[in-house]
Design an enzyme around this catalytic site. Structure first.
Site, PDB file in Angstrom:
ATOM      1  N   ASN A 199       0.825  -1.203   0.000  1.00 52.38           N
ATOM      2  CA  ASN A 199       0.000   0.000   0.000  1.00 52.38           C
ATOM      3  C   ASN A 199       0.866   1.262   0.000  1.00 52.38           C
ATOM      4  O   ASN A 199       1.400   1.652  -1.018  1.00 52.38           O
ATOM      5  CB  ASN A 199      -0.944  -0.061   1.207  1.00 52.38           C
ATOM      6  CG  ASN A 199      -1.892   1.105   1.294  1.00 52.38           C
ATOM      7  OD1 ASN A 199      -2.087   1.818   0.320  1.00 52.38           O
ATOM      8  ND2 ASN A 199      -2.474   1.317   2.449  1.00 52.38           N
ATOM      9  N   CYS A 200       1.047   1.915   1.140  1.00 53.18           N
ATOM     10  CA  CYS A 200       1.781   3.183   1.224  1.00 53.18           C
ATOM     11  C   CYS A 200       3.099   2.973   1.959  1.00 53.18           C
ATOM     12  O   CYS A 200       3.311   1.946   2.603  1.00 53.18           O
ATOM     13  CB  CYS A 200       0.934   4.247   1.923  1.00 53.18           C
ATOM     14  SG  CYS A 200       0.231   3.714   3.503  1.00 53.18           S
ATOM     15  N   MET A 204       2.477   8.033   6.289  1.00 50.45           N
ATOM     16  CA  MET A 204       2.723   7.487   4.954  1.00 50.45           C
ATOM     17  C   MET A 204       1.578   7.928   4.051  1.00 50.45           C
ATOM     18  O   MET A 204       0.444   7.447   4.192  1.00 50.45           O
ATOM     19  CB  MET A 204       2.786   5.962   5.013  1.00 50.45           C
ATOM     20  CG  MET A 204       3.939   5.418   5.813  1.00 50.45           C
ATOM     21  SD  MET A 204       3.938   3.600   5.868  1.00 50.45           S
ATOM     22  CE  MET A 204       2.562   3.283   6.964  1.00 50.45           C
ATOM     23  N   CYS A 221      -1.440   9.785   3.116  1.00 53.42           N
ATOM     24  CA  CYS A 221      -2.484  10.620   3.694  1.00 53.42           C
ATOM     25  C   CYS A 221      -2.455  10.657   5.216  1.00 53.42           C
ATOM     26  O   CYS A 221      -2.264  11.690   5.829  1.00 53.42           O
ATOM     27  CB  CYS A 221      -3.843  10.114   3.205  1.00 53.42           C
ATOM     28  SG  CYS A 221      -5.262  10.745   4.101  1.00 53.42           S
ATOM     29  N   SER A 261      -1.753   7.294   7.296  1.00 56.71           N
ATOM     30  CA  SER A 261      -1.321   6.035   7.890  1.00 56.71           C
ATOM     31  C   SER A 261      -0.002   6.219   8.626  1.00 56.71           C
ATOM     32  O   SER A 261       0.998   6.629   8.030  1.00 56.71           O
ATOM     33  CB  SER A 261      -1.168   4.969   6.795  1.00 56.71           C
ATOM     34  OG  SER A 261      -0.770   3.744   7.345  1.00 56.71           O
ATOM     35  N   ASN A 292       3.017  -0.081   4.586  1.00 56.89           N
ATOM     36  CA  ASN A 292       1.738  -0.638   5.007  1.00 56.89           C
ATOM     37  C   ASN A 292       1.304  -1.676   3.976  1.00 56.89           C
ATOM     38  O   ASN A 292       1.523  -1.490   2.775  1.00 56.89           O
ATOM     39  CB  ASN A 292       0.683   0.468   5.129  1.00 56.89           C
ATOM     40  CG  ASN A 292      -0.671  -0.059   5.547  1.00 56.89           C
ATOM     41  OD1 ASN A 292      -1.509  -0.390   4.716  1.00 56.89           O
ATOM     42  ND2 ASN A 292      -0.904  -0.135   6.846  1.00 56.89           N
ATOM     43  N   TYR A 346      -7.096   1.908  12.419  1.00 60.97           N
ATOM     44  CA  TYR A 346      -6.909   2.940  11.392  1.00 60.97           C
ATOM     45  C   TYR A 346      -8.219   3.658  11.128  1.00 60.97           C
ATOM     46  O   TYR A 346      -9.249   3.026  10.851  1.00 60.97           O
ATOM     47  CB  TYR A 346      -6.407   2.231  10.132  1.00 60.97           C
ATOM     48  CG  TYR A 346      -6.187   3.061   8.905  1.00 60.97           C
ATOM     49  CD1 TYR A 346      -5.080   3.884   8.780  1.00 60.97           C
ATOM     50  CD2 TYR A 346      -7.067   2.966   7.823  1.00 60.97           C
ATOM     51  CE1 TYR A 346      -4.855   4.604   7.616  1.00 60.97           C
ATOM     52  CE2 TYR A 346      -6.846   3.680   6.662  1.00 60.97           C
ATOM     53  CZ  TYR A 346      -5.737   4.500   6.565  1.00 60.97           C
ATOM     54  OH  TYR A 346      -5.523   5.200   5.414  1.00 60.97           O
ATOM     55  N   GLU A 386     -13.594   8.271   1.678  1.00 55.08           N
ATOM     56  CA  GLU A 386     -13.889   8.655   0.313  1.00 55.08           C
ATOM     57  C   GLU A 386     -15.237   8.072  -0.125  1.00 55.08           C
ATOM     58  O   GLU A 386     -16.243   8.268   0.544  1.00 55.08           O
ATOM     59  CB  GLU A 386     -12.731   8.253  -0.609  1.00 55.08           C
ATOM     60  CG  GLU A 386     -11.410   8.920  -0.187  1.00 55.08           C
ATOM     61  CD  GLU A 386     -10.299   8.721  -1.196  1.00 55.08           C
ATOM     62  OE1 GLU A 386     -10.541   8.125  -2.253  1.00 55.08           O
ATOM     63  OE2 GLU A 386      -9.179   9.191  -0.921  1.00 55.08           O
ATOM     64  N   GLY A 395      -7.961  13.067   3.197  1.00 55.98           N
ATOM     65  CA  GLY A 395      -6.631  13.503   3.604  1.00 55.98           C
ATOM     66  C   GLY A 395      -5.942  14.425   2.630  1.00 55.98           C
ATOM     67  O   GLY A 395      -5.101  15.225   3.013  1.00 55.98           O
TER      68      GLY A 395
END
Length: 750
Positions: free
Chosen positions: A198-199, A408, A410, A412, A431, A567, A572, A706
């Site tokens: 992910n990020c 990370m 936005c 996280s 992540n 989290y 969105e 974010g």
């Protein structure tokens, strides 16, 4: 069983349950659950409502009788287990025996529609037809993807295929829960079809100092700040094409300072040759270096905003800064803010990326007299004009996450982690993805019974845990060659060989995987009503929910060796999806489904108007329980002439929360010169002064969770991004501060 309020105003009623506690139901996905007759009651109520509209007391009595008969018949036929289709057959039979043929047809039609929807979600042809038909939920799902350009269309096509294949790959009960809306398995267009991560926080320090490889080129360490920023932009583009989440340049001022020093050394050498006066030489070298810093940071801003990744979007990039104290670091901070204030191009438009994250630290820049207080003042000015930077509270981030780091992408956050040498390690970590739980649905199913709510929550968490473990297992199946920039050339820190296991970078807490949630406001509303914020029992319930999530996350970590974090999902379009599915199932429930969106994260109800100070006090208790990802917002009127008002909120927030974003009108019309808040319309936004709605001659920028987004350029027809939806509905996005209050916030006692 009970019936909740529906579109026609039917109110709740309670009747004695007739469940057979020894009977278990075998679901389509293979799970075995305890029999619950209330589910039959809900299904019958929906079928009666579909036929008759208003549910009358007579209908309620009929439903009660039918539920009793159905349960008795099931108990007669089955001793221990019953298949779900066997229950449905009995329901249909009892409806027909009771002469309710139209209701039976409605019940059958609904079930067939559900089966068809499940089939279509994994049907590639159906998925592609949705895209070719330009279905808004597909082409407008992401605020920063322009569905008109070829590479985005190609990515959307691949994404539709990826989702269909991914649903087939998921464990059946996880896929079923996702399709029903019990949970949301994020980024199905990429994962699990591909074992992508992910990020991340890219390890720029090592990549720049040791060199790296991209494509066919071996890139040597930079010897100037201009080259360093150029390399950073190339790394961002390549990393963003190899994962699906955001990436962050952590502490960029400290990262780039050594390369700015190389520039100065060159200028000093030139000055030594041509300038006699020592003071003039020093001044020349300093001014040339300052110009180099400004040009380098401006180039980085433009390069990030003009990059396109392989998936057809600008990389979701964040830049953290603010802790550096030497001359180079301060100049880099100053340049970042001055460039953002100036804007992009001749029209001076607001840059969407990178997201700026300014760190405030006591003793460094918090109050007047601190060494970097002047930089903080510039950051506040920038936020009033461009919404960024967001503020990170150094001490609070350390308290919440165990060490300091920027998020990370936005929101996280990594938790504190030490390497094998005992050093706190931040860069090069990542992540592995998010699975979000639909909390309001559990509250609606519980129907004011808190014991049932906790039982259902534990049941759903079992499925969420399986989904998270599957995400981890799939990520572990990657090989270094799948994403060389991540695993081989340094973005994830340790450089792996072709046969090394990528799992070495994930386990023992080095990576995180995220248990997300949505709709805490709606959970409390289901039990205490929509005005619950001042009710201590209601708030205690919401905090207890997060504690339960944290307990399960800790248990999963202990069992698996992988860090599971709680989290606050940046929901969105998920705020719309969950609510839409629940409205179809439960009807229009006051202050829950009737809004057509669920409240993001732990935020205060967006329809209310507390002061920023009240809002921050209310939300401060939640972040410690969701340290894997969080952000707070306050919304203001135009603040450009009153930056002290924003600084007052920043200062108030410092010891209370870790991460604060600013929502303030910054729209601009290039036809008439208006600056402020554009009016939402059915097709976009328009200038309230002259009616201009042409994207070419106006700049409309709004918060999309974010990140910032430009809805005028890429309208979000489907996605109910909470802050945008609030504006469109004329509801305060988080907190709209009255002008008089803004004036009071600048008084000395503040």
């Amino acid at each position: 069983m009970s019936i909740i309020e529906n579109d026609h105003g039917t109110t709740a009623r309670e009747t004695a349950g007739t469940a057979t506690p020894t009977l278990e139901v075998v679901k389509r996905d293979g799970r075995t659950l305890a029999f619950d007759d209330s589910r039959i009651g809900i299904a019958l109520t929906k079928a009666f409502a579909a036929v008759h509209g208003v549910i009358t007391p007579g209908h309620e009595r009929t439903i009660d009788v039918l539920v009793t008969r159905i349960v008795e018949e099931l108990a007669r036929r089955h001793e221990s287990t019953v298949m779900i289709y066997e229950i449905q057959a009995v329901v249909e039979h009892e409806l027909l025996d009771a002469g309710e043929r139209a209701v039976a047809r409605a019940y059958i039609d609904y079930r067939v529609d559900r089966d068809l929807a499940r089939s279509e979600s994994t049907d590639l042809n159906h998925s592609i037809h949705r895209l070719l038909g330009k279905e808004s939920s597909v082409v407008h799902e992401n605020a920063n993807k322009d569905a008109d350009v070829y590479n985005t269309q190609r990515d959307l096509t691949a994404g539709m295929v990826g989702k269909a294949v991914g649903l087939r790959m998921l464990p059946p009960h996880v896929a079923n829960a996702h399709q029903k809306g019990d949970l949301h398995y994020h980024d199905l267009d990429y994962h699990p079809y591909s074992p992508m991560t992910n990020c991340c926080l890219i390890d720029f320090t090592t990549m720049l100092s040791a060199g790296f490889r991209i494509g066919n080129a071996q890139v040597d360490p930079p010897r100037s700040i201009q080259t360093a920023t150029a390399q950073i932009s190339q790394i961002i583009a390549n990393v963003s094409s190899s994962q699906y989440g955001g990436c962050t340049v952590n502490r960029i001022d400290e990262l780039l300072a050594p390369y700015a020093a190389l520039n100065r050394a060159k200028h000093e050498a030139d000055a030594e040759r041509w300038i006699v006066d020592p003071e003039a030489r020093a001044e020349y070298a300093q001014e040339k270096t300052r110009k180099d810093i400004y040009d380098a940071m401006q180039s980085l801003e433009y390069e990030i905003n003009t990059l396109f990744t392989s998936n057809g979007q600008t990389p979701f990039t964040s830049v953290g800064f603010g802790l550096g104290t030497n001359w180079y670091e301060r100049e880099i901070q100053r340049a970042i803010l001055q460039i953002r204030i100036r804007g992009l191009g001749r029209e001076q438009r607001t840059a969407i990326f990178p997201k700026l994250l300014f760190t405030v630290k006591r003793g460094l820049n918090l109050v007047e007299g601190d060494r970097n207080y002047d930089i903080k003042q510039l950051a506040v000015e920038c936020a009033t004009k461009r919404m960024y930077p967001d503020m990170l509270s150094y001490d609070k981030i350390v308290e919440l996450t165990g060490s300091f780091k920027a998020p990370m992408g936005c929101r996280s956050f990594l938790q504190g982690w030490t390497d094998e040498d005992g050093n706190d390690s931040v860069d090069g970590r990542m992540n592995l993805g998010v699975v979000t739980l639909n909390l309001p649905r559990i509250a609606l199913e519980a129907d004011r019974d808190q014991d049932k709510f906790w039982r259902l929550l534990d049941e759903r968490l079992e499925t969420v845990g399986d989904a998270l473990m599957y995400r981890i297992a799939r990520c572990k199946e990657a090989v270094p060659g799948n994403a060389p920039i991540l695993y081989v050339h340094g973005a994830f820190g340790t450089r792996l060989g072709p046969d090394d296991e990528v799992d070495s970078l994930f386990r023992d807490g080095r990576a995180t995987v995220s248990l997300g949630y949505i709709g805490l406001y709606e959970v409390a509303t289901a039990f205490y009503g929509g005005q619950w914020e001042s009710n201590p029992r209601a708030k205690a319930l919401t905090l207890a929910v997060l504690r339960r999530l944290g307990e399960r996350a800790a248990a999963w970590k202990a069992e698996s060796g992988y860090h599971v974090s709680v989290y606050s999902t940046p929901s969105e379009s998920l705020t719309d999806r969950f609510c839409r599915l629940d409205k179809e199932r439960f009807g229009s429930v006051r202050d829950i489904t009737d809004k057509d969106y669920y409240t993001n994260s732990f935020h205060y109800d967006v329809r209310k108007n507390p002061t920023p100070f009240q809002k921050l006090d209310f939300e401060a208790e939640y972040a410690p329980l969701t340290a894997g990802g969080f952000i707070h917002y306050c919304e203001y009127p135009v603040l450009q002439q009153n930056p002290r008002a924003l600084e007052a909120v920043w200062d108030y927030a410092y010891d209370r929360i870790g991460y604060l974003g600013t929502n303030t009108p910054i729209d601009r019309c290039y036809e008439c010169g208006y600056a402020g808040d554009f009016e939402p319309t059915a097709t976009g936004f328009e200038c309230p002064a002259c009616g201009n709605d042409d994207p070419r001659s106006c700049d409309v920028v709004k918060r999309t969770c974010g990140y910032l987004g430009n809805p005028q350029q890429r309208p979000m027809v489907h996605g109910r991004h909470e802050e945008i939806a609030a504006r469109v509905k004329h509801l305060p996005g988080d907190t709209r501060v009255a002008p008089a209050l803004v004036d009071r916030m600048t008084e000395p006692e503040r």
